[in-house]
Design an enzyme around this catalytic site. Structure first.
Site, PDB file in Angstrom:
ATOM      1  N   HIS A 137      -2.531 -17.653  16.212  1.00  0.00           N
ATOM      2  CA  HIS A 137      -2.969 -16.828  15.081  1.00  0.00           C
ATOM      3  C   HIS A 137      -3.750 -17.727  14.122  1.00  0.00           C
ATOM      4  O   HIS A 137      -3.245 -18.223  13.125  1.00  0.00           O
ATOM      5  CB  HIS A 137      -1.774 -16.193  14.368  1.00  0.00           C
ATOM      6  CG  HIS A 137      -2.166 -15.389  13.165  1.00  0.00           C
ATOM      7  ND1 HIS A 137      -2.938 -14.257  13.249  1.00  0.00           N
ATOM      8  CD2 HIS A 137      -1.912 -15.570  11.849  1.00  0.00           C
ATOM      9  CE1 HIS A 137      -3.131 -13.760  12.042  1.00  0.00           C
ATOM     10  NE2 HIS A 137      -2.526 -14.553  11.179  1.00  0.00           N
ATOM     11  N   ASP A 148      -3.966  -9.004  14.513  1.00  0.00           N
ATOM     12  CA  ASP A 148      -5.221  -9.376  15.159  1.00  0.00           C
ATOM     13  C   ASP A 148      -5.614  -8.332  16.204  1.00  0.00           C
ATOM     14  O   ASP A 148      -6.786  -7.953  16.310  1.00  0.00           O
ATOM     15  CB  ASP A 148      -5.092 -10.760  15.807  1.00  0.00           C
ATOM     16  CG  ASP A 148      -4.659 -11.828  14.826  1.00  0.00           C
ATOM     17  OD1 ASP A 148      -5.276 -11.923  13.753  1.00  0.00           O
ATOM     18  OD2 ASP A 148      -3.687 -12.547  15.122  1.00  0.00           O
ATOM     19  N   VAL A 160       6.421 -14.024  10.865  1.00  0.00           N
ATOM     20  CA  VAL A 160       5.188 -13.571  10.216  1.00  0.00           C
ATOM     21  C   VAL A 160       4.603 -14.674   9.348  1.00  0.00           C
ATOM     22  O   VAL A 160       3.388 -14.852   9.264  1.00  0.00           O
ATOM     23  CB  VAL A 160       5.462 -12.308   9.377  1.00  0.00           C
ATOM     24  CG1 VAL A 160       4.191 -11.801   8.703  1.00  0.00           C
ATOM     25  CG2 VAL A 160       6.084 -11.207  10.240  1.00  0.00           C
ATOM     26  N   GLY A 211       8.613  -9.972  -1.418  1.00  0.00           N
ATOM     27  CA  GLY A 211       7.166 -10.184  -1.388  1.00  0.00           C
ATOM     28  C   GLY A 211       6.381  -8.918  -1.085  1.00  0.00           C
ATOM     29  O   GLY A 211       6.946  -7.842  -0.812  1.00  0.00           O
ATOM     30  N   ARG A 249      -6.862  -5.215  14.450  1.00  0.00           N
ATOM     31  CA  ARG A 249      -8.211  -5.437  13.922  1.00  0.00           C
ATOM     32  C   ARG A 249      -9.253  -5.400  15.042  1.00  0.00           C
ATOM     33  O   ARG A 249     -10.357  -4.870  14.864  1.00  0.00           O
ATOM     34  CB  ARG A 249      -8.263  -6.784  13.190  1.00  0.00           C
ATOM     35  CG  ARG A 249      -7.542  -6.779  11.851  1.00  0.00           C
ATOM     36  CD  ARG A 249      -7.364  -8.181  11.287  1.00  0.00           C
ATOM     37  NE  ARG A 249      -6.903  -8.140   9.899  1.00  0.00           N
ATOM     38  CZ  ARG A 249      -6.507  -9.196   9.210  1.00  0.00           C
ATOM     39  NH1 ARG A 249      -6.507 -10.398   9.794  1.00  0.00           N
ATOM     40  NH2 ARG A 249      -6.114  -9.077   7.960  1.00  0.00           N
TER      41      ARG A 249
END
Length: 415
Positions: A253, A225, A195, A80, A228
Site C-alpha cells: 500500500h 486501492d 489500517v 479518530g 479506487r
C-alpha cells in the site's frame, strides 16, 4: 498454540498487575441479565444504556430467533476520523450481517479517553439493537480480551520532514506492543486487519509478535486501492463500477502498488478489450489510483477517512460473505506458499477469494505478464526493504535500513 504453565502464570501475573493500575478501562456494556451483587462495584464504573439488561422479548421474534453468538470486535484509534465513520456501520449490522450481535471494544490513549466516552455516547443514542456491549480503555491487553476481530486503525501521524523509515520505526514500536497484546489476550483465531500506515509492514510486525494467532489471520488494508481502481475503470469505460470485477491490487500500500488491469473485467469482458488504450493503462491508470488521496485533499482539504472506513467494511464483508464465482478481492496477507513466486515472509496484497467463513485463499489463476511481473517485483523489493528496516522489532537478525534518503512512496493524503 497452547500456553505452557509458566506462560499462563506470567500472563495472569501481568493481568493482575494491570487490574490495579491507572490503566484499567472504563466499561460501558449491555449485559444479558441483571447485574449480580458480586458485580456491583464493576457496574458502578459503567454508565448509560449499555449497563442495562437487554430484553430480546421487546424485539420481533422473527428477527431475534436467527441471531448468532455475539462477535467481539476490538478497534484501535477508536476516537479518530476513520473510526467515527466505521463504528456505526459495524453497529448497524451492515458489515457482519443483520443477524449478528456485536460487542465493540474500543482502544484509545490517555489523551483520547474523554473522546472515547463521547463515541460511546453517540453509539448509545443510535439505539442499535445488535450492539450488545461497548467497552473503552487505553490498555491493549485489556481491550483485546477475547476479541474475535481486531481492526487496527490507530497509528502515529507523519510529522514534518519525517521519512518513511522514521514512520516505520515509530509505528512499528506501537504494533510490536499491540501484537504482543493480541498474542496474550485475543481469541486464538482472531482476525486482524491493519489500517494504520505503513499498513503492510505494521501488519507484519503485529503478526511476528503474535505467534499464538495463525499467520494467515493477519491482513493489511488494500481494499481502498481496489475500490479506487474500480472507480477509474468505470469512469474511463463509461460503465458503472458494479460492472467491474477481478480487479486486484498487488504488493504494497504505497505508490509502488500494482492495480492489475491485465486480469480485470468490465461487463465480463477483459478490461483491455473494453478500454483499448494500453498507454493509458500503463502511464495514467496506476498513478490515478495511487495519487487519488492527494487529489481528494486538494479538493476539500481533508483526508479520505469516509472512503477508508467504507473500504474497511468491504474488506470484512469479503471474508464473511462468499466471493462471487470468478471474482476476487484484494487484501495484504502473508506471502508464505503463494503461487506467484513472491518471496515468503512478507505481507503482500494478492487477489483472494473466500467461502464466507472468515478464511480465504489466494487465487491461483491470474495471468502475470512481463510488464505486471516487473511491477510486482518492484513492490516486493520495497516491502523487503521495509522488513529489513524493522528487523529489530520482529526478531530478525542482521537487518539494515536501505530506505533512508530514498524516494518517498507513501500514498499521498495518508500518514
Amino acid at each position: 498454540m497452547a500456553l505452557n504453565m509458566k506462560q499462563q502464570q506470567a500472563g495472569l501475573s501481568r493481568k493482575a498487575a494491570r487490574s490495579v493500575s491507572s490503566r484499567a478501562p472504563v466499561v460501558v456494556r449491555a449485559v444479558a441479565a441483571p447485574v449480580a451483587p458480586a458485580a456491583e462495584s464493576e457496574a458502578k464504573k459503567a454508565y448509560g444504556v449499555f449497563r442495562l439488561s437487554y430484553d430480546t422479548q421487546n424485539e420481533d421474534a422473527s428477527l431475534t430467533r436467527s441471531w448468532k453468538k455475539t462477535v467481539k470486535v476490538a478497534v484501535t484509534g477508536a476516537s479518530g476520523n476513520i473510526a467515527n465513520h466505521l463504528l456505526f456501520m459495524l453497529a448497524s449490522g451492515e458489515v457482519y450481517g443483520k443477524d449478528q450481535p456485536i460487542a465493540l471494544q474500543l482502544l484509545g490513549s490517555e489523551r483520547s479517553k474523554e473522546a472515547l466516552e463521547g463515541v460511546a455516547m453517540e453509539l448509545e443514542d443510535s439505539l442499535y439493537p445488535l450492539l450488545r456491549e461497548v467497552s473503552i480503555g487505553t490498555d491493549p491487553y485489556d481491550v483485546f480480551g477475547d476479541a474475535d476481530w481486531a481492526l487496527m486503525i490507530g497509528a502515529k501521524p507523519r510529522g514534518p520532514g519525517m521519512e518513511r523509515a522514521d514512520l516505520l520505526q515509530q509505528n512499528g514500536e506501537i504494533f510490536q506492543v499491540q501484537g504482543r497484546a493480541l498474542n496474550e489476550s485475543a481469541s486464538r483465531n482472531c482476525k486482524v486487519l491493519v489500517v494504520g500506515n505503513p499498513c503492510n509492514t505494521n501488519a507484519l510486525i503485529a503478526m511476528e509478535n503474535a505467534p499464538n494467532i495463525p499467520r494467515k489471520n493477519f491482513h493489511a488494508l488494500t481494499r481502498l486501492d481496489e475500490n479506487r481502481a474500480k472507480c477509474q475503470l468505470a469512469l474511463k469505460s463509461g460503465k458503472f463500477y458494479t460492472s467491474v470485477s477481478r480487479m486486484s491490487i498487488w504488493g504494497n500500500h504505497s505508490t509502488t502498488q500494482v492495480p492489475d488491469f491485465v486480469n480485470a473485467r468490465i461487463g465480463g469482458l477483459p478490461a483491455t478489450d473494453v478500454i483499448r488504450d494500453m498507454k493509458w493503462f500503463r502511464e495514467e491508470f496506476t498513478p490515478k489510483v495511487a495519487l487519488r488521496g492527494g487529489a481528494l485533499i486538494k479538493k476539500w482539504g481533508r483526508s479520505s477517512a469516509a472512503s477508508t472506513a467504507v473500504s474497511v467494511a468491504d474488506a470484512i464483508r469479503s471474508l464473511v460473505v462468499p466471493t462471487a464465482p470468478g471474482d476476487c478481492f484484494s487484501t495484504g496477507v502473508i506471502s508464505d506458499g503463494n503461487p506467484y513466486g513472491v518471496r515468503e515472509g512478507l505481507i503482500f496484497s494478492f487477489p483472494c477469494r473466500s467461502k464466507g467463513d472468515g478464511d480465504y485463499e489466494i487465487c491461483d489463476n491470474f495471468i502475470v505478464d512481463e510488464w505486471l511481473r516487473a511491477k510486482i517485483r518492484a513492490s516486493e523489493d520495497e516491502l523487503q526493504k521495509e522488513k529489513e528496516c524493522v528487523s529489530h522489532l520482529i526478531g530478525m537478525m542482521g537487518g539494515s535500513c536501505a530506505l533512508r534518503g530514498a524516494e518517498d512512496t507513501t500514498v499521498p493524503g495518508e500518514n
